[in-house]
Each structure stands twice: as structure tokens, then as C-alpha cells.
Design an enzyme around this catalytic site. Structure first.
Site, PDB file in Angstrom:
ATOM      1  CB  ILE A  17      -0.960  -0.006   1.198  1.00 16.22           C
ATOM      2  CG1 ILE A  17      -1.984  -1.145   1.071  1.00 16.22           C
ATOM      3  CG2 ILE A  17      -1.684   1.331   1.323  1.00 16.22           C
ATOM      4  CD1 ILE A  17      -2.823  -1.361   2.320  1.00 16.22           C
ATOM      5  CG  ASP A  57      12.648  -0.247  13.504  1.00 18.39           C
ATOM      6  OD1 ASP A  57      11.425  -0.143  13.714  1.00 18.39           O
ATOM      7  OD2 ASP A  57      13.335  -1.168  13.977  1.00 18.39           O
ATOM      8  CB  VAL A  58       7.749   3.065  12.299  1.00 19.04           C
ATOM      9  CG1 VAL A  58       7.851   3.527  10.858  1.00 19.04           C
ATOM     10  CG2 VAL A  58       7.141   1.670  12.395  1.00 19.04           C
ATOM     11  CE1 TYR A 151      -2.614  -6.035  11.158  1.00 20.06           C
ATOM     12  CE2 TYR A 151      -4.969  -6.442  11.362  1.00 20.06           C
ATOM     13  CZ  TYR A 151      -3.896  -5.910  10.663  1.00 20.06           C
ATOM     14  OH  TYR A 151      -4.116  -5.235   9.477  1.00 20.06           O
TER      15      TYR A 151
END
Length: 268
Positions: A17, A57-58, A151
Site C-alpha cells: 500500500i 524503523d518506526v 493485531y
């Protein structure tokens, strides 16, 4: 928001995405910074859209700040930040069976990364009276992903944080969109565009809906419109909705022998 000449950062922008969004937004005139853990892949996409790349790297707030600084150096103040990075690992067995490390990683990537971006950008955006956050969550943030409790919980929190941003800062001129797709043919599911069909849509279809949503200042973006119906049922008759989800879980086990996220699109 008009995308022309806007400075945009997209996390997880090297594939799926994120990469589709980079192409769509660049096509609308935006200037793109691709932020991704895979720096080489990020540079490939950035080159294709005429943008810049940052290895990021978030889960590390400092790296998000560094990516923002790279975008600002190249394109000026960040107008739009797209928190798109995500993961999914599934429940090893029962709903609480995932290890702490998996729960924390879901929390860091799906929630804290959004917080870090807002923390870094809001003061300047408020000062300018403009700015936009696109937080990519999931239909699981409105419903539930069977077989992946971590999740689901973190995506619910992502939707909630987007609501808080909107409630607190709409009057400051800050726009917010939260994106809640259902099943998308991306590397996250081990799939590509060729696998799409029916309820399994392409990353580009999601990107098109996001661009339209941002241009129209739409808060809740649903690339799968049917999710609105499911969410309404969940709110109006929780018992019926839970029973339906229990039946769907049983059907998945009966048909596929296991609870695998990549199979569920065949059932909805």
C-alpha cells in the site's frame, strides 16, 4: 487537501500500500519521502516517484524524526504524514498465546509510530494552521481479525488515536484520515496484484481511495465499503455480530484446517 506540491512522508513505503500511495500521490503532484526499514527498496521507490528515501524503523522515535528531517531538507515542512507501516503474526494457539514481544511490536508499529509522528509534527503544523495525518489502520480496527488478537487490539487503538487527533486538532487546521481496508493483495499476506479478485483488492485500489479521501478531507476511509455495514451491525447488535464471527471462525477451520489470515478473504 490538494496534494500538489505537498511534502509527504510515507512509512512502510517501499512495498504494498505504501508504494502504491507513493505513486498515486506523486501523480497528484506531491513530493514524496519514502521511509522504510529496507533502505535499498525505499530508494528504488523514491527514484521511481522522483522523491527521496530514508531508512526508518518506526518503532524508534529517533528514526521517525530523522525521516522527517530528510523530507524537510528535500521538500520543506512536512504537510502530510502517512503512518502506513504494519505487520501481522497471528495467534500461535489461544487468543492470549502470542509472546509479549509480539504484543509489544504490534503496539509499537501500529500505535506508537503514529504517536511519534504526531509528537514530532503537531507543534509546527499547529503553528502554520495546516497539516494532515493519514493513519493506516485496518477493518480489524473497527471489527476483529480472527486469529490475531494483538493485531486487532493495536488496530483498534490506532483508530482511537486517529479520532483523538481529529477531535483535538481539527480547529487547529489539522486534517486526519484513518484508513480501514479489509483484505489487500500485498506482501503482508504473501500476495501480489495477480492474486486480487472479489473481496481481495489491490494495493493500488486502496491507494486510489486514500488519495480521494485526503482530497476530500474524509476521516474514515473504507476501501471495502461493506465494512461500514459490518461495523453498524457490530454496534447495533453485538451478540449477533459475535455469533457470526464465531461461525466464521469455525468455517475457516473446517475449510482450511487452520486460522490463516491469508485465507479469510475467501470467506467474506
Amino acid at each position: 487537501m490538494d496534494l500538489k506540491d505537498k511534502s509527504v512522508v510515507i512509512t512502510g513505503g517501499a512495498s504494498g500500500i505504501g508504494a502504491a500511495l507513493a505513486h498515486r500521490m506523486a501523480g497528484a503532484g506531491a513530493r514524496i519521502c519514502i521511509a522504510d526499514r529496507d533502505g535499498d527498496a525505499a530508494r528504488v521507490v523514491a527514484k521511481a516517484v522522483g522523491g527521496v528515501a530514508a531508512t526508518c524503523d518506526v518503532t524508534d522515535e529517533a528514526q521517525i524524526i530523522t525521516a522527517i528531517e530528510a523530507a524537510e531538507k528535500a521538500h520543506g515542512p512536512v504537510d502530510i504524514f502517512v503512518s502506513n507501516a504494519g505487520l501481522g503474526r497471528g495467534d500461535p494457539s489461544h487468543a492470549a498465546s502470542a509472546p509479549d514481544a509480539d504484543w509489544m511490536l504490534n503496539w509499537q508499529v501500529h500505535v506508537m509510530a503514529h504517536v511519534y509522528a504526531a509528537r514530532a509534527l503537531l507543534p509546527a503544523m499547529i503553528g502554520r494552521g495546516s497539516g494532515y495525518f493519514v493513519n493506516v489502520a485496518s477493518a480489524a480496527g473497527l471489527l476483529s481479525q480472527i486469529g490475531d488478537a494483538a493485531y486487532t487490539a493495536s488496530k483498534h487503538a490506532a483508530v482511537s488515536f486517529a479520532e483523538s487527533l481529529n477531535i483535538s486538532h481539527a480547529q487547529d487546521g489539522i486534517g486526519v484520515s484513518v484508513v480501514c481496508p479489509q483484505y489487500v493483495a500485498t506482501p503482508l499476506l504473501g500476495m501480489a496484484d495477480a492474486d486480487a479478485g472479489g473481496s481481495l483488492i489491490t494495493a493500488d485500489e486502496v491507494a486510489a481511495s486514500v488519495v480521494a479521501g485526503v482530497q476530500n478531507d474524509t476521516f474514515l476511509i473504507l476501501p471495502h465499503p461493506e465494512v461500514a455495514k459490518y461495523a453498524a451491525l457490530r454496534g447495533s447488535d453485538p451478540a449477533r455480530w459475535l455469533t457470526g464471527m464465531q461461525m466464521l471462525r469455525s468455517k475457516a477451520i473446517d475449510e482450511f484446517g487452520a486460522l490463516r489470515v491469508q485465507d479469510f478473504y475467501k470467506l467474506v
